[in-house]
Structure formats: C-alpha cells, structure tokens
Scaffold this motif. Structure first.
Motif, PDB file in Angstrom:
ATOM      1  N   UNK A  39       0.832  -1.201   0.000  1.00 17.10           N
ATOM      2  CA  UNK A  39       0.000   0.000   0.000  1.00 17.10           C
ATOM      3  C   UNK A  39       0.873   1.260   0.000  1.00 17.10           C
ATOM      4  N   UNK A  40       1.925   1.223   0.813  1.00 16.48           N
ATOM      5  CA  UNK A  40       2.819   2.381   0.914  1.00 16.48           C
ATOM      6  C   UNK A  40       3.552   2.626  -0.411  1.00 16.48           C
ATOM      7  N   UNK A  41       3.997   1.536  -1.064  1.00 14.68           N
ATOM      8  CA  UNK A  41       4.695   1.683  -2.346  1.00 14.68           C
ATOM      9  C   UNK A  41       3.779   2.331  -3.380  1.00 14.68           C
ATOM     10  N   UNK A  42       2.504   1.909  -3.391  1.00 12.61           N
ATOM     11  CA  UNK A  42       1.564   2.500  -4.342  1.00 12.61           C
ATOM     12  C   UNK A  42       1.317   3.968  -4.019  1.00 12.61           C
TER      13      UNK A  42
ATOM     14  N   UNK B  73       1.927   7.154  -6.402  1.00 14.75           N
ATOM     15  CA  UNK B  73       0.853   8.128  -6.641  1.00 14.75           C
ATOM     16  C   UNK B  73       1.342   9.540  -6.343  1.00 14.75           C
ATOM     17  N   UNK B  74       2.004   9.676  -5.177  1.00 12.14           N
ATOM     18  CA  UNK B  74       2.508  11.002  -4.807  1.00 12.14           C
ATOM     19  C   UNK B  74       3.517  11.505  -5.832  1.00 12.14           C
ATOM     20  N   UNK B  75       4.373  10.614  -6.311  1.00 13.38           N
ATOM     21  CA  UNK B  75       5.424  11.000  -7.259  1.00 13.38           C
ATOM     22  C   UNK B  75       4.861  11.535  -8.554  1.00 13.38           C
ATOM     23  N   UNK B  76       3.760  10.918  -9.011  1.00 14.31           N
ATOM     24  CA  UNK B  76       3.232  11.278 -10.327  1.00 14.31           C
ATOM     25  C   UNK B  76       2.044  12.229 -10.244  1.00 14.31           C
ATOM     26  N   UNK B  77       1.796  12.753  -9.044  1.00 11.29           N
ATOM     27  CA  UNK B  77       0.771  13.798  -8.916  1.00 11.29           C
ATOM     28  C   UNK B  77       1.377  15.073  -8.334  1.00 11.29           C
ATOM     29  N   UNK B  78       2.702  15.083  -8.317  1.00  4.63           N
ATOM     30  CA  UNK B  78       3.405  16.298  -7.879  1.00  4.63           C
ATOM     31  C   UNK B  78       3.437  16.494  -6.379  1.00  4.63           C
ATOM     32  N   UNK B  79       3.109  15.441  -5.611  1.00  2.00           N
ATOM     33  CA  UNK B  79       3.097  15.602  -4.154  1.00  2.00           C
ATOM     34  C   UNK B  79       4.429  15.198  -3.536  1.00  2.00           C
TER      35      UNK B  79
END
Length: 209
Positions: free
Chosen positions: A196-199, A203-209
């Motif tokens: 879950x953490x890896x996903x 997600x954060x990486x590719x949404x600019x977070x």
C-alpha cells in the motif's frame, strides 16, 4: 546416539493399536472412478492428500456407497488416526479430526492408529521432523511418482520418552508453533502495508506531491 534416561527406541508398528493399525488404501483396481457417487449425505467419504492440510470442503472429498465401503473396510479411518501420504507427496502428514465421520483412504495414503498409551500428537510431530522425513525418503523409490513400501514404514524407528515427557514436548512444540504462526501473520500484514505504501509513493510521485 545416547538417549536421555527413561527414553526408548521402538518401531512404528510396536506403537500401533490393534489389527490394521497401519494400513494403506485399496489397490487401484479395487477402487475405481466408477465407484464414486454424488450422495454426500449417505455416502462414505474417501480422503485425498489435500485433506492432510485440514481442508474437508466438498471439492476435496469424494464419496462411495456404504456397500462399497464395507468391502474395503480394512482401509477405514476414524477420528484421531494419523494420515501419511505414501505415493507422490510422500511424508505429508495430518491427523483426521475427531469431529469427522468414519472415512476411508485411497491407495496413495496410509493411516496409523496410535496405541492409546502413546501421545498421538507426539508421534505426529515426530513423523513431521526433518530427520524422520529424510529417513522416509531413504526407503522411497526415486521415480517421477515417489512411493515407499508400507512394510518398511512399519519397521522405521521412533524415540519414545516417558508419557509425561511426551505431553511436555507436545505442549512446547504447540506453543512455539503458535508463536511462529503469529509471526507469519505479522509479516503478511507488514507486506500488505508495504505494498500500500509503495503504491502511495508512486501516486505522490506522479501527482506532484
């Protein structure tokens, strides 16, 4: 090997209980596919290797008529009997639950009814230990479908401690195995959390977070 005081060495056959205490299932031609029936309510269950893992679901058990069972009664199994795979997954072992009805085994299994003066779960754990499993493989045929001779199985040796020691050993093994099972559950939980953490990281990486 020097044994602790009070321990003894015995053959498996010498700690079996009564006639047909260590037997295998009927020869293949005596139990054919055509003998199986769909009547789960009135039929007698025929066990499989899958049942040694504790799975007794409808898909893992087949049935024969009571009349057919009577003709093969030598291979019957009752609650508390130890079951061992003798063809294929040799050495795979289970204890038939006391809550289950009388059943029978096919040719690839054997059943072992332990003398009541010996703790059956001690015998069960002994049969599962690496040393015994290695011995069992040593009497097995080295083929694509390994198998061992039941007469040779009866003559294999087991170390027997005094009764109180048998109970103590079983209690300790069960307690340690319980701790191991808890550890496995914790690891599985951690693995799920890591996925879950890896996903989340992706997600954060590719949404600019």
């Amino acid at each position: 090997m020097t044994l602790p005081q009070g321990w003894a060495v015995a053959t498996l056959n010498s700690i079996a209980c009564g006639v047909n205490a260590i037997v295998d299932g009927p020869f293949g031609s005596n139990l054919k596919t055509s003998d199986y029936i769909d009547d789960t309510e009135n039929g007698v269950p025929v066990l499989t290797t899958k049942n040694l893992e504790g799975d007794y679901s409808a898909s893992s058990v087949r049935y024969i008529s009571k009349e057919k069972f009577e003709s093969l009664k030598r291979s019957q199994v009752v609650g508390g009997d130890i079951l061992v795979a003798k063809i294929g997954s040799i050495g795979k072992t289970g204890i038939y639950p006391v809550s289950r009805p009388t059943a029978m085994i096919p040719a690839n299994l054997l059943k072992f009814t332990v003398d009541p003066n010996v703790v059956k779960k001690y015998v069960f754990h002994f049969l599962n230990c690496g040393e015994f499993q290695k011995t069992l493989k040593g009497i097995s045929s080295a083929t694509a479908q390994p198998a061992f001779n039941i007469t040779k199985f009866r003559d294999l040796l087991i170390r027997i401690p005094p009764l109180a020691e048998q109970h103590r050993i079983v209690a300790k093994i069960d307690a340690l195995f319980s701790e191991l099972d808890k550890g496995v559950e914790m690891l599985q939980t951690v693995r799920a959390q890591l996925r879950t953490y890896r996903q989340a990281v992706l997600k954060w990486a590719f949404t600019g977070q």
